[in-house]
Scaffold this motif. Structure first.
Motif, PDB file in Angstrom:
ATOM      1  N   GLY A 246      -9.897  -1.872  -3.236  1.00  0.00           N
ATOM      2  CA  GLY A 246      -8.808  -1.035  -2.754  1.00  0.00           C
ATOM      3  C   GLY A 246      -9.056  -0.596  -1.328  1.00  0.00           C
ATOM      4  N   PHE A 247      -8.142   0.236  -0.815  1.00  0.00           N
ATOM      5  CA  PHE A 247      -8.295   0.832   0.508  1.00  0.00           C
ATOM      6  C   PHE A 247      -8.531   2.325   0.343  1.00  0.00           C
ATOM      7  CE2 PHE A 247      -5.502  -2.774   1.969  1.00  0.00           C
ATOM      8  CZ  PHE A 247      -6.461  -3.396   2.755  1.00  0.00           C
ATOM      9  N   SER A 248      -9.502   2.854   1.057  1.00  0.00           N
ATOM     10  CA  SER A 248      -9.747   4.286   1.071  1.00  0.00           C
ATOM     11  C   SER A 248      -9.666   4.752   2.518  1.00  0.00           C
ATOM     12  CB  SER A 248     -11.125   4.604   0.477  1.00  0.00           C
ATOM     13  OG  SER A 248     -11.354   5.993   0.442  1.00  0.00           O
ATOM     14  N   LEU A 249      -8.609   5.481   2.861  1.00  0.00           N
ATOM     15  CA  LEU A 249      -8.367   5.880   4.252  1.00  0.00           C
ATOM     16  C   LEU A 249      -7.696   7.238   4.298  1.00  0.00           C
ATOM     17  CD1 LEU A 249      -8.170   5.032   7.330  1.00  0.00           C
ATOM     18  CD2 LEU A 249      -5.858   4.264   6.794  1.00  0.00           C
ATOM     19  N   SER A 250      -8.244   8.175   5.069  1.00  0.00           N
ATOM     20  CA  SER A 250      -7.614   9.489   5.231  1.00  0.00           C
ATOM     21  C   SER A 250      -6.312   9.333   6.002  1.00  0.00           C
ATOM     22  CB  SER A 250      -8.549  10.439   5.985  1.00  0.00           C
ATOM     23  OG  SER A 250      -9.697  10.716   5.229  1.00  0.00           O
ATOM     24  N   GLN A 251      -5.236   9.871   5.449  1.00  0.00           N
ATOM     25  CA  GLN A 251      -3.935   9.750   6.102  1.00  0.00           C
ATOM     26  C   GLN A 251      -3.886  10.626   7.347  1.00  0.00           C
ATOM     27  OE1 GLN A 251      -1.144  10.707   2.971  1.00  0.00           O
ATOM     28  NE2 GLN A 251      -1.099   8.585   2.269  1.00  0.00           N
ATOM     29  N   LYS A 252      -3.322  10.069   8.401  1.00  0.00           N
ATOM     30  CA  LYS A 252      -3.288  10.757   9.690  1.00  0.00           C
ATOM     31  C   LYS A 252      -2.445  12.014   9.625  1.00  0.00           C
ATOM     32  CE  LYS A 252      -2.504   9.877  14.617  1.00  0.00           C
ATOM     33  NZ  LYS A 252      -2.097   8.872  15.621  1.00  0.00           N
ATOM     34  N   LYS A 253      -1.334  11.960   8.921  1.00  0.00           N
ATOM     35  CA  LYS A 253      -0.402  13.096   8.901  1.00  0.00           C
ATOM     36  C   LYS A 253      -0.898  14.232   8.025  1.00  0.00           C
ATOM     37  CE  LYS A 253       4.382  14.375   7.813  1.00  0.00           C
ATOM     38  NZ  LYS A 253       5.702  13.893   7.353  1.00  0.00           N
ATOM     39  N   THR A 254      -1.414  13.922   6.852  1.00  0.00           N
ATOM     40  CA  THR A 254      -1.737  14.951   5.872  1.00  0.00           C
ATOM     41  C   THR A 254      -3.224  15.176   5.653  1.00  0.00           C
ATOM     42  OG1 THR A 254      -1.726  13.386   4.030  1.00  0.00           O
ATOM     43  CG2 THR A 254       0.382  14.381   4.638  1.00  0.00           C
TER      44      THR A 254
ATOM     45  N   VAL B  33      -0.996   2.423   8.501  1.00  0.00           N
ATOM     46  CA  VAL B  33      -1.086   0.967   8.387  1.00  0.00           C
ATOM     47  C   VAL B  33      -1.712   0.370   9.646  1.00  0.00           C
ATOM     48  CG1 VAL B  33       0.251  -1.184   8.202  1.00  0.00           C
ATOM     49  CG2 VAL B  33       0.827   0.771   6.764  1.00  0.00           C
ATOM     50  N   VAL B  34      -1.352   0.890  10.832  1.00  0.00           N
ATOM     51  CA  VAL B  34      -1.902   0.312  12.065  1.00  0.00           C
ATOM     52  C   VAL B  34      -3.392   0.585  12.215  1.00  0.00           C
ATOM     53  CG1 VAL B  34       0.300   0.422  13.297  1.00  0.00           C
ATOM     54  CG2 VAL B  34      -1.259   2.372  13.433  1.00  0.00           C
ATOM     55  N   ARG B  35      -3.936   1.521  11.423  1.00  0.00           N
ATOM     56  CA  ARG B  35      -5.362   1.828  11.513  1.00  0.00           C
ATOM     57  C   ARG B  35      -6.193   1.098  10.457  1.00  0.00           C
ATOM     58  NH1 ARG B  35      -6.909   6.952  10.459  1.00  0.00           N
ATOM     59  NH2 ARG B  35      -5.059   7.427   9.225  1.00  0.00           N
ATOM     60  N   LEU B  36      -5.537   0.502   9.459  1.00  0.00           N
ATOM     61  CA  LEU B  36      -6.273  -0.160   8.387  1.00  0.00           C
ATOM     62  C   LEU B  36      -7.158  -1.272   8.941  1.00  0.00           C
ATOM     63  CD1 LEU B  36      -3.676  -0.460   5.479  1.00  0.00           C
ATOM     64  CD2 LEU B  36      -5.867   0.748   5.415  1.00  0.00           C
ATOM     65  N   ASN B  37      -8.387  -1.344   8.447  1.00  0.00           N
ATOM     66  CA  ASN B  37      -9.322  -2.377   8.884  1.00  0.00           C
ATOM     67  C   ASN B  37     -10.288  -2.680   7.744  1.00  0.00           C
ATOM     68  OD1 ASN B  37     -12.063  -0.904   9.363  1.00  0.00           O
ATOM     69  ND2 ASN B  37     -10.534   0.450  10.291  1.00  0.00           N
ATOM     70  N   PRO B  38     -11.081  -3.746   7.842  1.00  0.00           N
ATOM     71  CA  PRO B  38     -11.983  -4.124   6.750  1.00  0.00           C
ATOM     72  C   PRO B  38     -12.925  -3.016   6.300  1.00  0.00           C
ATOM     73  CG  PRO B  38     -11.817  -5.904   8.344  1.00  0.00           C
ATOM     74  CD  PRO B  38     -11.108  -4.737   8.943  1.00  0.00           C
ATOM     75  N   ASN B  39     -13.271  -2.102   7.196  1.00  0.00           N
ATOM     76  CA  ASN B  39     -14.167  -1.015   6.805  1.00  0.00           C
ATOM     77  C   ASN B  39     -13.528  -0.054   5.812  1.00  0.00           C
ATOM     78  OD1 ASN B  39     -16.265  -1.908   8.437  1.00  0.00           O
ATOM     79  ND2 ASN B  39     -15.566  -0.724  10.206  1.00  0.00           N
TER      80      ASN B  39
ATOM     81  N   VAL C  58      -0.987   6.267  -3.689  1.00  0.00           N
ATOM     82  CA  VAL C  58      -0.238   6.166  -2.428  1.00  0.00           C
ATOM     83  C   VAL C  58      -0.519   7.342  -1.503  1.00  0.00           C
ATOM     84  CG1 VAL C  58       2.085   5.960  -1.438  1.00  0.00           C
ATOM     85  CG2 VAL C  58       1.541   4.794  -3.570  1.00  0.00           C
ATOM     86  N   GLY C  59      -0.948   8.473  -2.080  1.00  0.00           N
ATOM     87  CA  GLY C  59      -1.177   9.650  -1.242  1.00  0.00           C
ATOM     88  C   GLY C  59       0.093  10.392  -0.937  1.00  0.00           C
ATOM     89  N   MET C  60       1.041  10.331  -1.857  1.00  0.00           N
ATOM     90  CA  MET C  60       2.332  10.996  -1.707  1.00  0.00           C
ATOM     91  C   MET C  60       2.417  12.077  -2.786  1.00  0.00           C
ATOM     92  SD  MET C  60       6.070   9.158  -2.165  1.00  0.00           S
ATOM     93  CE  MET C  60       5.707   7.876  -0.981  1.00  0.00           C
ATOM     94  N   SER C  61       3.089  13.175  -2.493  1.00  0.00           N
ATOM     95  CA  SER C  61       3.213  14.231  -3.495  1.00  0.00           C
ATOM     96  C   SER C  61       3.978  13.714  -4.710  1.00  0.00           C
ATOM     97  CB  SER C  61       3.933  15.446  -2.907  1.00  0.00           C
ATOM     98  OG  SER C  61       5.300  15.152  -2.685  1.00  0.00           O
ATOM     99  N   VAL C  62       3.705  14.313  -5.863  1.00  0.00           N
ATOM    100  CA  VAL C  62       4.417  13.923  -7.086  1.00  0.00           C
ATOM    101  C   VAL C  62       5.915  14.110  -6.899  1.00  0.00           C
ATOM    102  CG1 VAL C  62       4.762  14.514  -9.522  1.00  0.00           C
ATOM    103  CG2 VAL C  62       2.441  14.417  -8.575  1.00  0.00           C
ATOM    104  N   GLU C  63       6.285  15.193  -6.229  1.00  0.00           N
ATOM    105  CA  GLU C  63       7.707  15.461  -5.984  1.00  0.00           C
ATOM    106  C   GLU C  63       8.350  14.329  -5.192  1.00  0.00           C
ATOM    107  OE1 GLU C  63      10.577  18.853  -3.888  1.00  0.00           O
ATOM    108  OE2 GLU C  63       8.428  18.763  -3.426  1.00  0.00           O
ATOM    109  N   MET C  64       7.655  13.847  -4.163  1.00  0.00           N
ATOM    110  CA  MET C  64       8.213  12.770  -3.344  1.00  0.00           C
ATOM    111  C   MET C  64       8.248  11.452  -4.107  1.00  0.00           C
ATOM    112  SD  MET C  64       9.479  13.815  -0.604  1.00  0.00           S
ATOM    113  CE  MET C  64       9.844  12.156  -0.005  1.00  0.00           C
ATOM    114  N   VAL C  65       7.250  11.205  -4.952  1.00  0.00           N
ATOM    115  CA  VAL C  65       7.278   9.999  -5.786  1.00  0.00           C
ATOM    116  C   VAL C  65       8.527  10.011  -6.653  1.00  0.00           C
ATOM    117  CG1 VAL C  65       6.164   8.793  -7.705  1.00  0.00           C
ATOM    118  CG2 VAL C  65       4.773   9.671  -5.824  1.00  0.00           C
TER     119      VAL C  65
ATOM    120  N   THR D 200       0.817  -1.214   0.000  1.00  0.00           N
ATOM    121  CA  THR D 200       0.000   0.000   0.000  1.00  0.00           C
ATOM    122  C   THR D 200       0.850   1.263   0.000  1.00  0.00           C
ATOM    123  OG1 THR D 200      -0.144   0.232   2.431  1.00  0.00           O
ATOM    124  CG2 THR D 200      -1.794  -1.171   1.342  1.00  0.00           C
ATOM    125  N   GLY D 201       2.100   1.168   0.492  1.00  0.00           N
ATOM    126  CA  GLY D 201       2.968   2.336   0.530  1.00  0.00           C
ATOM    127  C   GLY D 201       2.559   3.362   1.569  1.00  0.00           C
ATOM    128  N   GLN D 202       1.826   2.945   2.599  1.00  0.00           N
ATOM    129  CA  GLN D 202       1.358   3.889   3.620  1.00  0.00           C
ATOM    130  C   GLN D 202       2.333   3.969   4.794  1.00  0.00           C
ATOM    131  OE1 GLN D 202      -1.537   5.811   2.883  1.00  0.00           O
ATOM    132  NE2 GLN D 202      -0.880   4.779   0.999  1.00  0.00           N
TER     133      GLN D 202
END
Length: 358
Positions: A217-225, A205-211, A313-320, A198-200
């Motif tokens: 796929g996985f749809s989850l708001s990133q904690k940091k951003t 990752v510790v918050r990922l769950n079946p919901n 992945v939810g990463m900026s293009v620059e970081m990719v 997933t590249g998270q």
């Protein structure tokens, strides 16, 4: 209801639909201190001035200092049109501490680029990444203060340079990936597969769950951003997940100690991974964030653009592009080498065993 993060010993009371704020040390204990009424609006300088006085800072509290500017900046987060995630708030708060410590009681109008440059250089002498974080946080503060907030008339970060980026977290080698897949067990194995495919970040990752599963796929708001990527569940991860029991709650639950059966915090997951890593010398230098690099490099190698990978992945293009730079250069070099070899093969003149040319 107020959403401002209140300091220690300050509590909120709602009576007849109205909010009231009080300062009281030891509230609810036999040693409770005096209950001091505070102003009604925690988003004003007067509120924070009253808090300081209740804490024992008597006399008028300056409202034009660096410390007061930082306080006002933090209060503003809850009223922004564009919300700042809790992770970013914690990041700013942490990285403004060196500025608060160095200049907290100094008038903000007297802060100059030379002062900021000196602080950044001092921190960067040993921790260039930390120095860049401090500078970025100061620039966010200044952008707010010189904008509509109108609390600062100059930019004390102007011209101050960031330290050059390091190579970042190294991706795991193929040998390390193969070894982990073969030898990891339990929750560390789950963590490895979720991180690699997933590249998270650990915190997500510790918050990922079946919901969080959403049509493959996985749809989850990133904690940091606060960014909400859509991560495809790739066949390798899907096959691994098929061996997991289906139950409510996070995929990752602690397996040992008093907290058995409870979700991992970011720090607890890191410690569990570190304990496992120490058992296997081949994994020396491998860190969870490196799997984030592996994820984007794999996607880039399969021909996806940096923009598509950013969405997944939810990463900026620059970081990719930053993570993929080595893989891209290597792939380009290998393509040139293949071309040269093919060109050379075409021009080789083959000979008969007798030595005559074909």
């Amino acid at each position: 209801m107020s959403k401002v993060s209140l300091p220690r010993h300050v509590h909120r009371v709602v009576s007849r639909g109205r909010e009231y704020f009080y300062y009281q040390e030891g509230r609810g204990t036999p040693h409770a201190g005096e209950r001091i009424r505070l102003p009604d609006d925690p988003q004003t300088p007067e509120f924070w001035q009253a808090v300081r006085q209740a804490q024992g800072t008597f006399g008028p509290t300056p409202t034009d200092t660096i410390g007061a500017l930082i306080d006002a900046f933090e209060v503003s987060w809850e009223t922004r049109q564009r919300k700042i995630s809790r992770g970013t708030q914690a990041h700013y708060r942490r990285n403004l501490q060196p500025a608060r410590k160095a200049w907290g009681d100094l008038p903000a109008r007297e802060l100059r680029p030379r002062h900021v440059d000196a602080l950044v250089r001092k921190i960067g002498a040993e921790k260039p990444g930390a120095a860049n974080n401090v500078l970025d946080a100061l620039r966010a503060l200044v952008a707010w203060a010189t904008g509509p907030a109108d609390r600062l008339s100059h930019d004390p970060t102007q011209g101050v340079e960031r330290f050059a980026k390091g190579e970042g977290h190294r991706p795991w080698t193929q040998e390390q990936l193969d070894y982990a897949e073969k030898h990891f067990t339990g929750m560390v194995r789950r963590f490895y597969f979720l991180s690699r495919y997933t590249g998270q970040r650990i915190s997500d990752v510790v918050r990922l769950n079946p919901n969080d599963e959403d049509e493959g796929g996985f749809s989850l708001s990133q904690k940091k951003t606060g960014v909400k990527p859509w991560c495809p569940i790739f066949p390798e991860l899907e096959a691994e997940m098929a061996t997991w029991e289906r139950r409510p709650g996070p995929y990752l639950l602690q397996e040992h100690g008093k907290s058995i059966g409870k979700p991992f915090s970011t720090n607890q997951m890191w410690k569990a991974f570190d304990r496992e890593r120490k058992k296997h010398p081949i994994l020396e230098g491998a860190v969870p964030h490196g799997l984030r690099a592996n994820a984007v490099i794999r996607l880039r190698g399969e021909g996806y653009t940096a923009m598509l990978i950013s969405d997944m992945v939810g990463m900026s293009v620059e970081m990719v592009e930053h993570y993929c730079r080595h893989a891209d250069r290597k792939a380009s070099g290998q393509a040139v080498l293949r071309g040269l070899r093919e060109q050379t093969d075409d021009t080789i003149v083959k000979r008969w065993k007798s030595g005559k040319q074909k």
